[in-house]
Design an enzyme around this catalytic site. Structure first.
Site, mmCIF file in Angstrom:
data_model
loop_
_atom_site.group_PDB
_atom_site.id
_atom_site.type_symbol
_atom_site.label_atom_id
_atom_site.label_comp_id
_atom_site.label_asym_id
_atom_site.label_seq_id
_atom_site.Cartn_x
_atom_site.Cartn_y
_atom_site.Cartn_z
ATOM 1 N N GLY A 94 -33.816 25.150 31.881
ATOM 2 C CA GLY A 94 -33.808 26.337 31.030
ATOM 3 C C GLY A 94 -32.771 26.281 29.926
ATOM 4 C CD GLN A 103 -33.267 34.820 35.786
ATOM 5 O OE1 GLN A 103 -33.988 35.180 36.706
ATOM 6 N NE2 GLN A 103 -32.209 34.055 35.986
ATOM 7 C CB SER A 140 -36.024 27.172 34.109
ATOM 8 O OG SER A 140 -35.314 26.390 35.056
ATOM 9 C CG HIS A 144 -33.731 25.861 38.895
ATOM 10 N ND1 HIS A 144 -32.783 26.680 39.442
ATOM 11 C CD2 HIS A 144 -33.446 25.787 37.577
ATOM 12 C CE1 HIS A 144 -31.950 27.087 38.510
ATOM 13 N NE2 HIS A 144 -32.332 26.570 37.364
ATOM 14 C CB THR A 170 -37.998 7.833 30.640
ATOM 15 O OG1 THR A 170 -37.737 6.658 29.876
ATOM 16 C CG2 THR A 170 -39.302 7.668 31.412
ATOM 17 C CB CYS A 177 -24.745 29.256 33.667
ATOM 18 S SG CYS A 177 -26.465 28.779 33.941
#
Length: 373
Positions: free
Chosen positions: A69, A174, A194, A196, A232, A320
């Site tokens: 994210g 979110q 994102s 996860h 990659t 974060c």
């Protein structure tokens, strides 16, 4: 452990883990390679791209896979403004990955406006319109705030910006999987996602940029992801991300109803125990699984640590900035005092949350408060 920090991250679903393992074993080729092993990985990559595009009603050629994210926000914003000059706008309560990107762009010479919000964290459309200028080239406003759960009216904001021919980006990390994201209906040009946060693997995300919008690669001559991101691509993680997206979007309506009921039960239990608290953020236009609370008179970190000792995991806001949270930056921007801003706790529910978890959490909070006072 009762886990109530789903806004920070989620456990991988069994199906997403199975897809990740199978893809790692059987689709390990570099999708840029011209041999058959690379071609197989390329086919899986493009199937995954189509899946993510379908989940947001976007065009598959507008999907670019990233490292998550924060990476998505950084790359999207910088790619959309690179080579241009002018004025850019965001809000004062965005995720740190957006705020920090705008601060860096400000250092590079862009004129930045950090738009204030009301006491619920809502952007005033007239206030936004008042800040728009002839040289405004980009506006970035998140769909759902990670700290307080407030959902913005992206459709109306986007409608205004389309009339002004201004590119509109939104951090939808979110919101994805918790509310419908239709890039056409929301009038957004670009969004960040994102994996996860939706029971997929960490380290993978996506940016959607409408094929009609021009962007410039951050690193010249990059070959991967049509030049959007160097390196990659992680095909197994991307395939797992796509599977997680299918799962969460297909079950979204029923799951959000269930989580809303559990959230209401928790608040009702706190009321029953006569706890003195405030719900932060918009009372209605908010994520169903998200509760930002201030337990009056007790620091949020203290409550979080006490709950942890009782095997209940919550947070005091965006992960974060872990270790740096004293007063919630978002709450300060909403006009709360520093003392009140230190009281914030964030409880976020998910697939494994049960009524028993809610009951035990309410009882634990009641015990903590009674012992504290």
């Amino acid at each position: 452990m009762i886990y109530l920090d789903y806004c920070a991250t989620t456990p991988m679903s069994d199906r997403a883990l199975q897809v990740f393992t199978k893809a790692s074993q059987n689709f390990y080729g570099n999708p840029s390679s011209l041999h058959d092993v690379g071609g197989q990985a390329k086919n899986l990559l493009e199937q995954s791209r189509k899946t993510i595009a379908n989940s947001i009603n976007g065009a598959e050629q507008g999907v670019y896979f990233t490292g998550g994210g924060s990476d998505s926000n950084n790359l999207a914003i910088k790619s959309l403004v690179k080579g241009k000059k002018g004025h850019i706008i965001t809000t004062s309560i965005e995720h740190f990955s957006v705020i920090n990107t705008f601060l860096q762009l400000e250092e590079e010479g862009y004129d930045v406006t950090f738009l204030e919000v009301d006491k619920y964290g809502v952007v005033s459309i007239p206030a936004l319109e008042n800040e728009l200028r002839d040289d405004t080239i980009l506006v970035s406003i998140g769909y759902a705030n990670s700290d307080i759960g407030t959902i913005q009216n992206l459709s109306e904001i986007g409608k205004l910006l389309k009339q002004k021919n201004i590119v509109f980006h939104s951090d939808c990390v979110q919101a994805f999987g918790k509310t419908i994201i239709d890039v056409a209906a929301l009038n957004v040009d670009s969004i960040s996602l994102s994996s996860h946060k939706i029971y997929g693997p960490k380290g993978v995300g996506a940016v959607y940029i409408s094929p009609s919008i021009k962007w410039t690669p951050i690193i010249p001559n990059t070959s991967h992801e049509n030049g959007f991101r160097a390196g990659t691509v992680n095909v197994p993680a991307i395939a797992s991300f796509a599977e997680a997206a299918i799962q969460i979007c297909s079950a979204m309506e029923a799951e959000q109803k269930r989580l809303k009921k559990l959230s209401e039960q928790l608040l009702a239990s706190l009321d029953k125990h006569n706890l003195s608290y405030s719900l932060i953020g918009h009372p209605e236009d908010r994520l169903e699984h998200h509760l930002s609370l201030c337990i009056h008179g007790i620091e949020g970190q203290y409550v979080m640590l006490q709950l942890n000792q009782k095997n209940i995991a919550i947070s005091t806001g965006t992960a974060c900035k872990v270790g740096e949270q004293n007063a919630s930056k978002t709450m300060l921007q909403l006009g709360y005092s520093k003392e009140a801003a230190t009281e914030l706790i964030r409880i976020s529910l998910g697939k494994q949350t049960t009524e028993s978890h809610i009951k035990k959490t309410a009882e634990a909070l009641n015990t903590i408060v009674n012992e504290y006072f």
